[in-house]
Design a protein around this motif. Structure first.
Motif, PDB file in Angstrom:
ATOM      1  N   UNK A  98       3.080   5.850  -3.067  1.00 50.75           N
ATOM      2  CA  UNK A  98       4.275   6.610  -3.424  1.00 50.75           C
ATOM      3  C   UNK A  98       4.508   6.640  -4.930  1.00 50.75           C
ATOM      4  N   UNK A  99       4.254   5.501  -5.585  1.00 46.25           N
ATOM      5  CA  UNK A  99       4.513   5.382  -7.026  1.00 46.25           C
ATOM      6  C   UNK A  99       3.299   5.726  -7.880  1.00 46.25           C
ATOM      7  N   UNK A 100       2.183   6.049  -7.239  1.00 42.23           N
ATOM      8  CA  UNK A 100       0.929   6.325  -7.949  1.00 42.23           C
ATOM      9  C   UNK A 100       0.599   5.164  -8.891  1.00 42.23           C
ATOM     10  N   UNK A 101       0.618   3.967  -8.307  1.00 39.27           N
ATOM     11  CA  UNK A 101       0.396   2.743  -9.075  1.00 39.27           C
ATOM     12  C   UNK A 101      -0.675   1.906  -8.374  1.00 39.27           C
ATOM     13  N   UNK A 102      -1.243   0.968  -9.086  1.00 39.16           N
ATOM     14  CA  UNK A 102      -2.236   0.077  -8.496  1.00 39.16           C
ATOM     15  C   UNK A 102      -1.519  -0.947  -7.613  1.00 39.16           C
TER      16      UNK A 102
ATOM     17  N   UNK B 279       0.804  -1.223   0.000  1.00 39.29           N
ATOM     18  CA  UNK B 279       0.000   0.000   0.000  1.00 39.29           C
ATOM     19  C   UNK B 279       0.831   1.265   0.000  1.00 39.29           C
ATOM     20  N   UNK B 280       1.888   1.290   0.821  1.00 38.63           N
ATOM     21  CA  UNK B 280       2.724   2.491   0.871  1.00 38.63           C
ATOM     22  C   UNK B 280       3.474   2.696  -0.439  1.00 38.63           C
TER      23      UNK B 280
ATOM     24  N   UNK C  41       2.811  -7.545  -7.939  1.00 41.62           N
ATOM     25  CA  UNK C  41       3.409  -8.418  -8.965  1.00 41.62           C
ATOM     26  C   UNK C  41       4.904  -8.119  -9.129  1.00 41.62           C
ATOM     27  N   UNK C  42       5.237  -6.826  -9.173  1.00 43.39           N
ATOM     28  CA  UNK C  42       6.650  -6.452  -9.305  1.00 43.39           C
ATOM     29  C   UNK C  42       7.446  -6.922  -8.085  1.00 43.39           C
TER      30      UNK C  42
END
Length: 70
Positions: A44-48, A39-40, A54-55
């Motif tokens: 921070x990365x403005x990603x889902x 979640x953090x 997955x990454x």
């Protein structure tokens, strides 16, 4: 709460740009003495969160990231 962090000497050869962003974000959290959560990192990365998850799974499997259940 699970936490992720960079391995002590991460091998980053062959890591794509998106995973490198995740790895850099993890390093930033570690530099501040914090464990990173999905979640953090997503915030921070403005990603889902699913994409970040997955990454992270791939980075843990490849070795430059460790996972610790806190």
């Amino acid at each position: 709460m699970p936490g992720y962090g960079p391995a002590s000497t991460p091998d980053v050869a062959g890591i794509g740009a998106a995973r490198m962003r995740v790895l850099r974000a993890l390093q930033g959290a570690a530099d501040q003495g914090e464990a990173a959560t999905v979640g953090s990192l997503a915030a921070l990365l403005d990603a889902h969160p699913n994409g970040v998850r997955r990454h992270l799974a791939d980075l843990v499997q490849q070795g430059p990231v460790t996972y610790t259940h806190l």
